[in-house]
Write an enzyme that holds these catalytic residues in place. Structure first.
Site, short mmCIF file in Angstrom:
data_model
loop_
_atom_site.label_atom_id
_atom_site.label_comp_id
_atom_site.label_asym_id
_atom_site.label_seq_id
_atom_site.Cartn_x
_atom_site.Cartn_y
_atom_site.Cartn_z
N ASP A 146 40.75 43.51 43.42
CA ASP A 146 40.75 43.63 41.96
C ASP A 146 39.39 44.11 41.43
O ASP A 146 38.34 43.61 41.84
CB ASP A 146 41.09 42.26 41.37
CG ASP A 146 41.52 42.35 39.92
OD1 ASP A 146 40.84 43.05 39.13
OD2 ASP A 146 42.53 41.73 39.56
N THR A 184 44.51 44.29 34.57
CA THR A 184 45.03 43.93 35.89
C THR A 184 46.55 44.05 36.02
O THR A 184 47.05 44.74 36.91
CB THR A 184 44.60 42.49 36.24
OG1 THR A 184 43.17 42.47 36.25
CG2 THR A 184 45.13 42.07 37.59
ZN ZN Z 1 42.03 43.47 37.64
#
Ligand code: ZN
Ligand code: NAG
Ligand code: NAG
Ligand code: NAG
Ligand code: NAG
Ligand code: NAG
Ligand code: NAG
Ligand code: NAG
Ligand code: NAG
Length: 461
Positions: free
Chosen positions: A41, A77
């Site tokens: 991420d 995200t």
């Molecule tokens: Zn993210």
């Protein structure tokens, strides 16, 4: 339907046709190499140039590197992880932001309350499609793999828990891949370097170097584990991310409550893309917000620019504010995070990268950029299943595959030079011949005249 889709359908029919004995697909699943999709991420593309990644470099120098992915707006995200596995822009898959409100059913989505399938069911992720074709899939914390999307979770999954270590997630993935042959797709998610990027800001090189070293160690562990389990040479692995990160500052704050009365709207999402549900006259609110801060753009829903692909969904509120790179929107008060993402997806700071390795991929091959939605048609191709309607393009990315015929740049330059030589030779010969002929006869003179006549004919206007 394009040629690619037709071929995919044919391929899939063929696969199910030859596995009639056991139902639909499970028998031939064994023939295809499995695919492992990994997301770290918040891995901003240019971290690759600014920090050292011995393991990742080993991974892509024996495979493929795509230096930048143009991801989808909002560069958050959930929207981007869902785009990677559906090939759809956020407006088409319905996962639009970290906080949403759907006025049709009056439900609220937050990162803490994300598991109602309602939010996910506007699209079908690749693992669900794959399972409908009789294969199995595995998910280790990849957003959505543990939820009942279109009534099914991933065949194997870990319930989301940020405390489960990378090693444990990886351990489960390799176990499922080695113990069950019909697992053809696995998705693995890790929270770093996003977490450190938010907390210290991407310009804190001390903290970022520490977090990125850890990420690179995880890549090393991944290669080692796949090697030890005998998967390394026969599995296709894609390592990528959802978005980048940019430095924020207490000096770059936009205070909403200085411009609009807090009782005049409901705040659905805050920063850097603010979603406003008006409780008073939309035009008054919009006027105040338009003039609020030069580092923030206000859009009425209908006027959100086409290129953002962020308009055609009920979950987009009547007024959307977009902060400039590095600016933070607050209602009042102070900065909460030193790094953030979510900004305009044309900003390089918001872009992640992609690396790939395995039997399907070329070796030591790189590209400058693709769209992140192009990954989905590539993965469908690798898995031999048909694409569902999507916004990606296989032809934008097919050159990363060994099986595809793609002349390299050297060959193209050579061909262009060759064509130029032939053309100039012809021109030269033509001139030579022309100089030797008397130039008095004009066989086309009549035609030219007729054309002139036609031009004068009013009937043709
Ligand atoms: Zn993210
Ligand atoms: C979570 O969202 C659902 C609707 O999607 C709602 O019914 C539920 O009450 C919410 N739970 C919490 C704890 O807010
Ligand atoms: C494949 O078989 C399973 C059960 O055998 C079934 O549930 C599923 O719908 C089938 N999928 C397709 C695409 O035929
Ligand atoms: C999911 O299952 C329920 C019943 O269990 C059914 O009513 C619904 O139509 C199914 N939804 C989908 C998308 O298959
Ligand atoms: C799988 O994950 C669980 C935590 O959810 C962990 O306890 C277990 O050790 C992991 N399995 C392997 C083989 O790593
Ligand atoms: C990075 O973060 C650490 C821990 O908060 C802090 O001590 C250090 O001064 C920061 N460095 C920079 C360059 O901001
Ligand atoms: C895999 O293991 C073999 C033998 O231990 C080693 O020689 C090789 O370098 C390893 N490959 C990778 C990619 O780690
Ligand atoms: C818009 O701004 C004006 C002038 O600052 C203020 O008086 C008014 O209350 C604001 N309107 C709303 C809806 O916030
Ligand atoms: C994206 O793909 C979906 C599904 O095919 C389609 O409905 C939508 O119009 C596409 N969006 C754009 C901007 O082409």
């Amino acid at each position: 339907m394009n040629l690619k889709a037709v071929l995919c359908v044919l391929a899939a029919c063929f696969q199910s046709a030859i596995s009639l004995k056991t139902g639909n697909g499970t028998e031939t699943a064994r023939d295809l190499p499995p695919l492992l999709l990994v997301s770290f991420d918040g891995f901003r593309a240019d971290y690759l140039n600014k920090y050292s990644f011995p393991n990742l470099q080993k991974f892509y120098s024996d495979g493929v590197l795509i230096k930048q992915l143009t991801n989808v707006f909002t560069t958050k995200t959930f929207p981007n992880h869902y785009s990677l596995v559906t090939g759809l822009y956020a407006e088409s898959h319905g996962m639009l932001a970290s906080r949403m409100y759907d006025p049709r059913v009056k439900k609220i989505f937050t990162l803490q309350n994300d598991s109602d399938p309602f939010w996910w069911n506007e699209a079908t992720p690749i693992w669900v499609s794959l399972q409908k074709w009789g294969y199995k899939s595995a998910g280790a914390m990849w957003p959505g793999t543990d939820l009942q999307i279109q009534n099914q979770t991933s065949s194997y999954f870990l319930k989301y828990d940020s405390k489960v270590s990378f090693k444990e997630r990886l351990g489960n993935i390799t176990k499922w891949l080695t113990e069950d042959d019909s697992v053809k797709f696995a998705a693995l998610y890790w929270e770093e370097p996003d977490h450190t990027g938010h907390k210290y800001g991407p310009e804190n090189t001390t903290e970022m170097a520490r977090a990125l070293k850890e990420v690179d160690d995880h890549v090393g562990l991944l290669m080692e584990q796949l090697n030890q389990t005998g998967l390394w040479e026969r599995i296709n692995v894609i390592i990528t991310s959802d978005h980048g990160m940019v430095q924020c500052s207490q000096d770059r704050l936009i205070q909403l409550n200085k411009c609009v009365n807090p009782s005049s709207y409901v705040l659905v999402d805050l920063t850097p893309v603010t979603a406003i549900l008006p409780l008073t006259e939309v035009s008054v609110l919009y006027k105040n917000l338009s003039n609020c801060n030069v580092h923030m753009k206000a859009y009425l829903k209908a006027a959100i620019p086409d290129r953002l692909h962020y308009r055609n969904n009920e979950r987009i509120q009547p007024i959307i504010l977009v902060a400039d790179e590095g600016w933070t929107v607050v209602q009042q008060g102070n900065l909460k995070r030193l790094g953030d993402h979510g900004y305009d997806n044309s900003l390089p700071s918001m872009h992640p990268f992609l690396a790939a390795h395995g039997p399907a991929f070329r070796k030591d091959y790189w590209m400058n950029s693709i769209n992140s939605v192009d990954l989905y048609p590539l993965m469908c191709h690798l898995l031999g299943i048909p694409e569902l309607p999507n916004n990606g393009s296989f032809s934008a990315v097919h050159c990363v595959l060994v099986s595809e015929k793609c002349p390299d740049l050297g060959v193209i330059v050579g061909m262009v030079i060759g064509v130029l030589i032939v053309l100039s030779t012809i021109t030269f010969l033509f001139r030579l011949m022309k100089n030797r002929e008397p130039s008095t006869s004009r066989p086309f003179a009549r035609l030219e005249l007729q054309e002139d006549d036609d031009d004068d004919d009013p009937m043709l206007e």
